[in-house]
Design a protein around this motif. Structure first.
Motif, PDB file in Angstrom:
ATOM      1  N   THR A 133      83.679  61.600  54.377  1.00  0.00           N
ATOM      2  CA  THR A 133      83.506  62.698  53.436  1.00  0.00           C
ATOM      3  C   THR A 133      82.923  63.889  54.200  1.00  0.00           C
ATOM      4  OG1 THR A 133      81.340  61.829  52.899  1.00  0.00           O
ATOM      5  CG2 THR A 133      83.132  61.193  51.451  1.00  0.00           C
ATOM      6  N   CYS A 134      82.760  65.030  53.524  1.00  0.00           N
ATOM      7  CA  CYS A 134      82.207  66.209  54.195  1.00  0.00           C
ATOM      8  C   CYS A 134      80.831  65.841  54.768  1.00  0.00           C
ATOM      9  CB  CYS A 134      82.072  67.367  53.214  1.00  0.00           C
ATOM     10  SG  CYS A 134      81.080  68.726  53.906  1.00  0.00           S
ATOM     11  N   PRO A 135      80.621  66.048  56.076  1.00  0.00           N
ATOM     12  CA  PRO A 135      79.342  65.651  56.687  1.00  0.00           C
ATOM     13  C   PRO A 135      78.147  66.442  56.150  1.00  0.00           C
ATOM     14  CG  PRO A 135      81.027  65.942  58.366  1.00  0.00           C
ATOM     15  CD  PRO A 135      81.584  66.503  57.085  1.00  0.00           C
ATOM     16  N   VAL A 136      78.398  67.607  55.552  1.00  0.00           N
ATOM     17  CA  VAL A 136      77.298  68.384  54.989  1.00  0.00           C
ATOM     18  C   VAL A 136      77.006  67.899  53.567  1.00  0.00           C
ATOM     19  CG1 VAL A 136      76.474  70.686  54.360  1.00  0.00           C
ATOM     20  CG2 VAL A 136      77.924  70.388  56.383  1.00  0.00           C
ATOM     21  N   CYS A 137      78.030  67.867  52.738  1.00  0.00           N
ATOM     22  CA  CYS A 137      77.813  67.555  51.314  1.00  0.00           C
ATOM     23  C   CYS A 137      77.791  66.046  51.061  1.00  0.00           C
ATOM     24  CB  CYS A 137      78.899  68.192  50.472  1.00  0.00           C
ATOM     25  SG  CYS A 137      79.020  69.965  50.764  1.00  0.00           S
ATOM     26  N   GLN A 138      78.522  65.281  51.847  1.00  0.00           N
ATOM     27  CA  GLN A 138      78.570  63.824  51.744  1.00  0.00           C
ATOM     28  C   GLN A 138      78.829  63.334  50.326  1.00  0.00           C
ATOM     29  OE1 GLN A 138      75.116  62.488  54.193  1.00  0.00           O
ATOM     30  NE2 GLN A 138      76.667  62.476  55.758  1.00  0.00           N
ATOM     31  N   ARG A 196      89.197  70.734  54.247  1.00  0.00           N
ATOM     32  CA  ARG A 196      88.163  71.756  54.089  1.00  0.00           C
ATOM     33  C   ARG A 196      87.360  71.429  52.842  1.00  0.00           C
ATOM     34  NH1 ARG A 196      87.225  76.747  55.897  1.00  0.00           N
ATOM     35  NH2 ARG A 196      89.290  77.123  56.758  1.00  0.00           N
ATOM     36  N   CYS A 197      86.036  71.380  52.987  1.00  0.00           N
ATOM     37  CA  CYS A 197      85.173  71.035  51.859  1.00  0.00           C
ATOM     38  C   CYS A 197      85.221  72.130  50.802  1.00  0.00           C
ATOM     39  CB  CYS A 197      83.739  70.830  52.334  1.00  0.00           C
ATOM     40  SG  CYS A 197      82.593  70.542  50.980  1.00  0.00           S
ATOM     41  N   GLN A 198      85.472  71.716  49.573  1.00  0.00           N
ATOM     42  CA  GLN A 198      85.558  72.697  48.477  1.00  0.00           C
ATOM     43  C   GLN A 198      84.179  73.209  48.071  1.00  0.00           C
ATOM     44  OE1 GLN A 198      86.659  70.352  44.680  1.00  0.00           O
ATOM     45  NE2 GLN A 198      87.229  69.007  46.343  1.00  0.00           N
TER      46      GLN A 198
HETATM   47 ZN   LIG Z   1      80.730  70.263  52.225  1.00  0.00          ZN
END
Ligand SMILES: [Zn+2]
Length: 825
Positions: free
Chosen positions: A542-547, A567-569
């Motif tokens: 998953t997105c490493p920032v938002c997880q 690309r993370c939404q």
């Molecule tokens: Zn993200």
């Protein structure tokens, strides 16, 4: 010799989650037999199964076969049942196991029993003992018979009576109960071997299969598995990373999908999901056919493993449905073959075997060589010169209803030929019966019969390609909206009009593509099984920032043979969402062999030039501190062999560092003599290590892209950076010339361990979340030779056009890397 021990295996058949599980066949014998054979390995005077009245008759034979006596008692008051049995015996020590644990560590049971006895013999009264940290389902309990009988009289608690151990260990004020950490050899708390659910049972089947396939010599039919065999199997890839193949078993989709999945599963221990509501008539007979070729019963499943046994799902189902997407939600990754639905963005990986014309999506790989070619082929084209036999094959049900018009026109076109049409429902009368026409039912393994025909009339799909490989003439009919484009793209003769006429067929027959030759490069057979094995090792991220896992999947940015990027939404980060590449572990070879492969010299050979880069970066940082760097504390995360620390130290800073590589940290400590520590950032206690809780400067040079857990990394960086301090890092650019001129190549060449791709324009938003304000961005890594104008003109360094391009790269910040300097607010 009398041991004063008794083994009691507790068993009932009325489990709600998995009824009759003790009698379920696991490999060659019932689950209960596995348990009993293990426990027979433990020394005791007598061996009992304690069961309830209803289960007694069913399990008695298994007990008899395995040298156990069978005792029946109360179903719900298990404690009473146990004590009733103990009252008939005269024993000191009870070894208790349960019938849902086929992979007991009998050696651990024996040793822990000795431990229990030794404690009591040495005067330390012990009422109850168990070893902790064994795989969930491999341990036993040891207790004193007298203590349990005493405990029964003391408790009226219903929980105590439904179980056995709690009557002792929930009353520690009365009884001395010890939980001992198991010795290293048995200590695997992360493993699960018990059978409580249907998913557990699948895992158990895989464990048995794994041991039996690997160690044919050692695993006798009646011998229980040893600790090492169980651990080896339970930690193996096939057991831990289950793969579920999901073929289409829908009437009308053909048997090709099911064939392909069963074939793969007969060679590898994959599960094949066959839902109860299947409509494909041939399903059962095909499964039976593959069982003769090595497919095992346990591999065919009618449910999906739950979140405790998350599988990789590989669909070969033509079109995913919304219900399937929902059902696959918790899987480890979703891989789809020839996927044609609107849900393809949910797929972590798309493999096209039949070339697709779906312009709305990109596949990770299009590989027609995975198609299984027919073995039977026409000997030469000359044989095809005259069309004597025609086959019409538009799928059993012919949903587009083109079979009859096609047959009618073909019988007129080829009055002297035999026209054969495959159709499932024969009841419908053919409008104009012609003598040269016959209708037949779907043919098993059609692909090996295609060569018997001179012309195959079908729609775009597998049969078209198979007919081509069999050397037949092929005409495609317009059954789908895209048929014409597909037929054109892959050079097939086709009828364009849905109104099939004699003239239309005649025109198609005159096409130069009547004998298609798709592409000479696609003549070899490649083995899809080996490739599926590679895909099955894949991992979804998953997105490493938002997880988080968003409801609507993040937009696909690029797909290639081994990876997928999205690309993370939420935060806008470009990230790797699927990869089949094994992650690097930054050993010494990373800095030497691997680094050299990528950059042409070893990291240490590069030390001076990296140090010079450090000097330049420090001059930028210095400006941000108004020129005052002296005695400031700087902390370099991923310090490697310390070139930046060396530069910082020479400028009067106190340089601290950390790296995951032991060798690199040792070098920094002993050769450069700077304080450094081995850590897997963010798992580091800087106060404990260095006596400093916050630094003035925190840096990461080409490190940040390696983190899967970026959120905890950035949180930790924020925590250890002083207010007003600087956090600086460098990383490849998602807005440089390389990605702008050829994004596909950029993502393909992006190293397998780069989990994120930062874009200068999007960085501020992400960093703000962690309390940082971007104060400076420097575009670096300027490569004029990567610009089309240099590539096309062949201009050399030093030329005017080279200089102009270099200037342009710097002006427009098109460098392939960049540095960010931000201040902690
Ligand atoms: Zn993200």
């Amino acid at each position: 010799m009398k041991t004063n021990r008794v083994v009691v295996v507790q068993c009932r058949l009325s489990s709600t989650r998995l009824p009759q599980k003790a009698l379920k066949m696991l490999g060659q014998k019932p689950v209960l037999a596995w348990v009993l054979q293990s426990m027979r390995k433990v020394n005791a005077d007598r061996y009992f199964v304690a069961t309830d009245f209803d289960s007694y008759d069913s399990i008695k034979p298994v007990c008899d076969q395995n040298g156990f006596e069978c005792f029946k008692g109360d179903l719900n008051d298990v404690l009473k049942r146990f004590c009733d049995l103990l009252r008939t015996l005269n024993c000191k020590t009870v070894i208790r196991a349960t019938a849902d644990n086929p992979f007991l560590f009998y050696e651990a049971a024996e040793e822990s029993c000795k431990d229990f006895e030794a404690r009591n013999n040495s005067g330390m009264k012990c009422d109850y003992l168990t070893w902790s940290g064994l795989p969930h389902g491999s341990g036993v309990e040891i207790f004193s018979s007298d203590s349990l009988l005493k405990a029964e009289g003391l408790t009226s608690d219903s929980y105590d009576h439904e179980h056995v151990g709690p009557a002792l260990y929930n009353h520690k004020n009365i009884f001395n109960c010890v939980f001992v950490k198991a010795p290293h050899r048995f200590y695997f708390p992360e493993l699960r071997t018990t059978i409580d659910t249907k998913s557990d049972f699948l895992r158990a089947c895989q464990i048995v299969n794994s041991v039996e396939t690997e160690g044919k010599k050692t695993a006798g039919a009646s011998a229980p598995f040893s600790t090492e065999q169980i651990v080896h199997a339970a930690t193996s890839a096939f057991v831990n990373h289950p793969v579920v193949l999901v073929p289409s078993v829908t009437k009308g989709h053909g048997t090709g999908h099911l064939h392909r999945c069963l074939s793969a599963a007969s060679k590898n221990p994959y599960f094949v999901y066959i839902p109860a509501d299947k409509t494909l008539e041939e399903t059962d007979s095909l499964i039976a056919q593959y069982k003769n070729q090595g497919l095992k019963d346990f591999q065919i499943i009618d449910f999906l493993p739950d979140e405790t046994y998350r599988p990789i799902i590989i669909t070969d189902s033509f079109e995913l449905t919304k219900a399937q997407i929902e059902a696959f939600k918790n899987c480890r990754a979703l891989i789809s073959i020839d996927e044609g639905s609107e849900f393809s963005s949910y797929c972590d990986y798309l493999l096209d075997i039949i070339p697709s014309f779906n312009l709305t999506r990109e596949a990770n790989l299009c590989e027609p060589d995975f198609m299984e070619k027919p073995e039977n082929k026409k000997s030469s084209k000359a044989e095809n010169a005259q069309i004597k036999k025609v086959l019409v094959c538009l799928g059993g049900e012919d949903p587009s209803g083109l079979t009859h018009p096609a047959v009618e026109s073909l019988s007129k076109c080829f009055p002297a030929s035999k026209i054969t049409a495959i159709i499932a429902a024969q009841s419908e009368r053919f409008a104009r019966e012609a003598e040269n026409v016959e209708f037949i039912k779907p043919v098993p393994n059609l692909k090996e019969h295609l060569f018997e025909y001179d012309l195959v009339v079908t729609h775009y799909g597998l049969t078209a390609f198979e007919a081509m490989y069999a050397g037949c003439a092929v005409i495609l009919l317009p059954t789908t909206k895209l048929h014409k484009n597909l037929a054109q793209k892959y050079n097939f003769a086709y009828v364009a009009d849905t109104n099939i006429t004699e003239v239309g067929i005649k025109i198609a027959c005159e096409s130069e593509n009547l004998y298609p030759s798709f592409n000479n490069g696609y003549s070899q057979n490649k083995n899809i099984d080996d490739f599926l094995k590679v895909l099955a090792s894949g991992e979804h991220y998953t997105c490493p920032v938002c997880q988080n896992t968003p409801v609507v999947p993040d937009k696909i940015v690029s797909r290639n043979i081994s990876r997928t990027y999205r690309r993370c939404q939420t935060c806008g980060m470009l990230y790797m969402s699927f990869s089949t590449d094994v992650q690097s572990n930054y050993t010494k070879s990373y800095f030497f062999e691997d680094y050299k492969k990528q950059y042409g010299k070893t990291y240490q050979e590069d030390f001076e030039s990296i140090k010079a880069q450090g000097m330049r970066r420090l001059s930028i940082i210095s400006a941000l501190f108004m020129g005052n760097l002296r005695d400031k504390n700087s902390f370099d995360i991923g310090c490697a062999y310390g070139p930046f620390m060396q530069a910082a130290s020479e400028l009067g800073l106190n340089a601290f560092g950390t790296d995951i590589s032991e060798d690199a940290v040792k070098y920094v400590q002993t050769q450069l003599r700077f304080p450094a520590t081995i850590s897997q950032f963010p798992l580091i206690d800087v106060t404990g290590e260095f006596g400093i809780s916050q630094f003035d400067i925190v840096t990461m040079w080409y490190v940040i892209e390696h983190f899967r857990n970026l959120d905890s990394v950035l949180s930790k960086v924020s925590e250890i950076t002083k207010k007003g301090g600087i956090f600086a890092f460098s990383t490849p650019s998602g807005e440089g010339v390389s990605i702008k001129t050829d994004a596909r190549a950029f993502f393909k060449n992006s190293p397998a361990d780069h989990f994120t791709i930062w874009e200068p324009s999007g960085a501020a938003k992400i960093l703000k979340k962690y309390g940082f304000e971007v104060v400076k961005i420097v575009s670096t890594g300027h490569h004029p030779e990567r610009f089309p104008e240099i590539k096309n003109s062949g201009a050399k360094p030093g030329s005017i056009i080279w200089k102009i391009t270099d200037f342009k790269s710097r002006q427009l910040k098109l460098g392939d890397t960049f540095e960010i300097y931000c201040r902690k607010k």
